[in-house]
Motif scaffolding. Structure first.
Motif, PDB file in Angstrom:
ATOM      1  N   ALA A 385       0.841  -1.210   0.000  1.00  0.00           N
ATOM      2  CA  ALA A 385       0.000   0.000   0.000  1.00  0.00           C
ATOM      3  C   ALA A 385       0.873   1.256   0.000  1.00  0.00           C
ATOM      4  N   SER A 386       1.973   1.223   0.762  1.00  0.00           N
ATOM      5  CA  SER A 386       2.897   2.361   0.800  1.00  0.00           C
ATOM      6  C   SER A 386       3.615   2.549  -0.534  1.00  0.00           C
ATOM      7  N   ASN A 387       4.004   1.443  -1.158  1.00  0.00           N
ATOM      8  CA  ASN A 387       4.658   1.534  -2.460  1.00  0.00           C
ATOM      9  C   ASN A 387       3.756   2.236  -3.471  1.00  0.00           C
ATOM     10  N   VAL A 388       2.483   1.842  -3.491  1.00  0.00           N
ATOM     11  CA  VAL A 388       1.540   2.371  -4.482  1.00  0.00           C
ATOM     12  C   VAL A 388       1.226   3.840  -4.216  1.00  0.00           C
ATOM     13  N   ILE A 389       0.930   4.183  -2.950  1.00  0.00           N
ATOM     14  CA  ILE A 389       0.616   5.590  -2.651  1.00  0.00           C
ATOM     15  C   ILE A 389       1.860   6.458  -2.854  1.00  0.00           C
ATOM     16  N   GLY A 390       3.034   5.894  -2.565  1.00  0.00           N
ATOM     17  CA  GLY A 390       4.282   6.622  -2.802  1.00  0.00           C
ATOM     18  C   GLY A 390       4.493   6.934  -4.272  1.00  0.00           C
ATOM     19  N   ASP A 391       4.144   5.967  -5.140  1.00  0.00           N
ATOM     20  CA  ASP A 391       4.246   6.184  -6.592  1.00  0.00           C
ATOM     21  C   ASP A 391       3.322   7.307  -7.049  1.00  0.00           C
ATOM     22  N   ILE A 392       2.089   7.311  -6.507  1.00  0.00           N
ATOM     23  CA  ILE A 392       1.116   8.340  -6.915  1.00  0.00           C
ATOM     24  C   ILE A 392       1.533   9.715  -6.402  1.00  0.00           C
ATOM     25  N   VAL A 393       2.065   9.763  -5.193  1.00  0.00           N
ATOM     26  CA  VAL A 393       2.574  11.037  -4.659  1.00  0.00           C
ATOM     27  C   VAL A 393       3.701  11.552  -5.551  1.00  0.00           C
ATOM     28  N   GLY A 394       4.611  10.669  -5.937  1.00  0.00           N
ATOM     29  CA  GLY A 394       5.715  11.054  -6.830  1.00  0.00           C
ATOM     30  C   GLY A 394       5.218  11.589  -8.152  1.00  0.00           C
ATOM     31  N   ALA A 395       4.223  10.893  -8.720  1.00  0.00           N
ATOM     32  CA  ALA A 395       3.639  11.336  -9.994  1.00  0.00           C
ATOM     33  C   ALA A 395       2.988  12.712  -9.846  1.00  0.00           C
ATOM     34  N   THR A 396       2.336  12.943  -8.694  1.00  0.00           N
ATOM     35  CA  THR A 396       1.682  14.237  -8.421  1.00  0.00           C
ATOM     36  C   THR A 396       2.708  15.364  -8.344  1.00  0.00           C
ATOM     37  N   VAL A 397       3.790  15.118  -7.602  1.00  0.00           N
ATOM     38  CA  VAL A 397       4.835  16.138  -7.428  1.00  0.00           C
ATOM     39  C   VAL A 397       5.476  16.490  -8.777  1.00  0.00           C
ATOM     40  N   VAL A 398       5.797  15.477  -9.558  1.00  0.00           N
ATOM     41  CA  VAL A 398       6.436  15.702 -10.869  1.00  0.00           C
ATOM     42  C   VAL A 398       5.468  16.390 -11.822  1.00  0.00           C
ATOM     43  N   ASP A 399       4.196  15.977 -11.794  1.00  0.00           N
ATOM     44  CA  ASP A 399       3.190  16.582 -12.677  1.00  0.00           C
ATOM     45  C   ASP A 399       3.014  18.060 -12.375  1.00  0.00           C
ATOM     46  N   LYS A 400       2.962  18.401 -11.090  1.00  0.00           N
ATOM     47  CA  LYS A 400       2.853  19.810 -10.692  1.00  0.00           C
ATOM     48  C   LYS A 400       4.075  20.603 -11.157  1.00  0.00           C
ATOM     49  N   SER A 401       5.241  20.006 -11.017  1.00  0.00           N
ATOM     50  CA  SER A 401       6.494  20.645 -11.418  1.00  0.00           C
ATOM     51  C   SER A 401       6.531  20.895 -12.920  1.00  0.00           C
ATOM     52  N   GLU A 402       6.086  19.908 -13.700  1.00  0.00           N
ATOM     53  CA  GLU A 402       6.084  20.027 -15.158  1.00  0.00           C
ATOM     54  C   GLU A 402       5.085  21.094 -15.631  1.00  0.00           C
ATOM     55  N   ARG A 403       3.932  21.123 -14.988  1.00  0.00           N
ATOM     56  CA  ARG A 403       2.912  22.124 -15.370  1.00  0.00           C
ATOM     57  C   ARG A 403       3.374  23.536 -15.032  1.00  0.00           C
ATOM     58  N   LYS A 404       4.032  23.637 -13.897  1.00  0.00           N
ATOM     59  CA  LYS A 404       4.550  24.957 -13.484  1.00  0.00           C
ATOM     60  C   LYS A 404       5.594  25.443 -14.482  1.00  0.00           C
TER      61      LYS A 404
END
Length: 407
Positions: A385-404
């Motif tokens: 469960a931690s692996n999966v939520i960690g992956d989604i958090v990472g994707a969120t952080v990178v996505d925000k960075s790319e959009r910015k």
């Protein structure tokens, strides 16, 4: 034949849990008489040792090889930095909690003698990473050197596969096919080992509980409690911290992604829950391009749950054997835990395989792997469960960075 078929089809988690509980009961009833079962447990230890190094090596080669180095670019680089940061944080949390709570101090393994390994200097560690001889690295089981070889071979094969030269591309594809076939072969061997694993777990838990009684049970409960506390801290401080840095509403994020981490919890499989994780990521507002790229990459490279368990397990093992770990040892644990957890996230029973290799590196008895395997079901659920939520958090952080950046 019908019984064998049913046994094969039964969930690995269920088989391991039943075997462990049965071992406890037999051990408490028959006590010292359970010594007769010891060879069955030793056989499992030998089998785990046999497949550990090849599985780790081939998994890392193929994981690196899957990445188009020249196309990885900015997004891939950010994701890898994130994976290294969260995985290192998970190892450190595991180590810190285990050193504070000290699981395993009341437990000893029969007939176990461990000599404290010599503490190498930092320069020795760096030099050890690059072996003088490839074959010596494998025969000596030098894990850091093997990981180094796996990474550079993976990069080399990837470069060949995506080269402009036709002949070079053919050679790269041939090597990729060769390593893939070897990997499949060792997966087949590992599947066989995992079929035998419940028998070995039964034998070792019966032997351990037969000689130790309730001390073993209390130690494992303490071990599991430390792990779950570590998972809670990882979610509350590390994942929430990254979400706050990216200015993402934390509560709504966890609500939108609950299907992903609950599915991962009950299936104990990052790969099986990947389609649901991608859908949950899109619900959380992550772009389709980022979700489709980041989450499969995370399923291969990111294993925060495994990293946290690595930290707790090594202190647990050291406490059982009364081994004092030096500051340099802890540095090595963080480095190796981070590399292994990133490299073997997609391996079946990865925690048991990588833990076997790292315990060997520190001269600690592999019987501890079998004891920990008894609570592997509980640990695996929260870890996945931690692996999966960690992956989604990472994707969120990178996505925000790319959009910015694009704005």
């Amino acid at each position: 034949m019908h019984i064998w078929k049913k046994y094969k089809q039964t969930s690995f988690v269920i088989k391991m849990t039943i075997a462990f509980i049965a071992g406890i009961i037999i051990g408490l009833i028959f006590q010292d008489q359970t010594d007769i079962l010891e060879p069955l447990g030793t056989l499992l230890i030998h089998l785990l040792s046999l497949v550990a190094i090849p599985v780790i090596f081939l998994t890392v080669v193929l994981a690196v090889n899957k990445m188009k180095i020249h196309q990885l670019g900015r997004m891939g680089g950010k994701l890898m930095l994130y994976y290294m940061a969260t995985t290192a944080a998970a190892v450190l949390i595991g180590l810190a909690l285990a050193l504070w709570i000290n699981p395993g101090t009341s437990l000893t393994l029969p007939d176990t003698q461990v000599e404290e390994p010599e503490t190498p200097s930092f320069s020795d560690i760096l030099l050890q990473i690059v072996p003088k001889n490839i074959f010596t690295a494998f025969t000596s089981g030098d894990l850091m050197a093997i990981l180094f070889i796996a990474v550079i071979m993976g990069i080399a094969i990837s470069t060949m596969r995506y080269a402009n030269d036709k002949k070079m591309k053919e050679y790269g594809d041939l090597l990729n096919t060769f390593f893939t076939a070897l990997n499949e072969m060792f997966y087949k061997i590992l599947q066989g080992v995992l079929l035998y694993a419940p028998i070995g777990i039964f034998a070792i838990s019966a032997t351990a509980f037969g000689s130790q009684g309730w001390d073993t049970f209390h130690s494992l409960l303490k071990f599991t409690a430390v792990f779950y506390l570590g998972i809670l801290l990882l979610w509350v401080f590390v994942y929430t911290g990254f979400l706050k840095l990216a200015k993402v509403p934390v509560i709504s994020f966890f609500k939108q992604t609950k299907e992903a981490y609950t599915t991962a919890f009950f299936t104990s499989s990052s790969i099986a829950s990947l389609p649901i994780a991608i859908n949950s990521a899109k619900k959380a507002g992550i772009s389709e391009t980022t979700a489709n790229f980041a989450l499969p990459l995370g399923a291969v490279f990111n294993s925060d749950g495994g990293a946290l368990r690595m930290g707790v397990s090594l202190v647990f093992a050291a406490n059982i054997t009364n081994l004092s770990l030096s500051p340099t040892d802890f540095l090595v644990i963080v480095m190796i835990g981070t590399l292994l957890s990133i490299g073997t996230a997609g391996v079946p029973a990865a925690g048991l395989v990588t833990l076997s290799a790292v315990l060997s590196m520190f001269g600690l008895p592999l019987e501890i792997v079998a004891l920990i395997a008894g609570v592997d079901a509980l640990i695996g659920m929260a870890g996945t469960a931690s692996n999966v939520i960690g992956d989604i958090v990472g994707a969120t952080v990178v996505d925000k960075s790319e959009r910015k950046r694009a704005a």
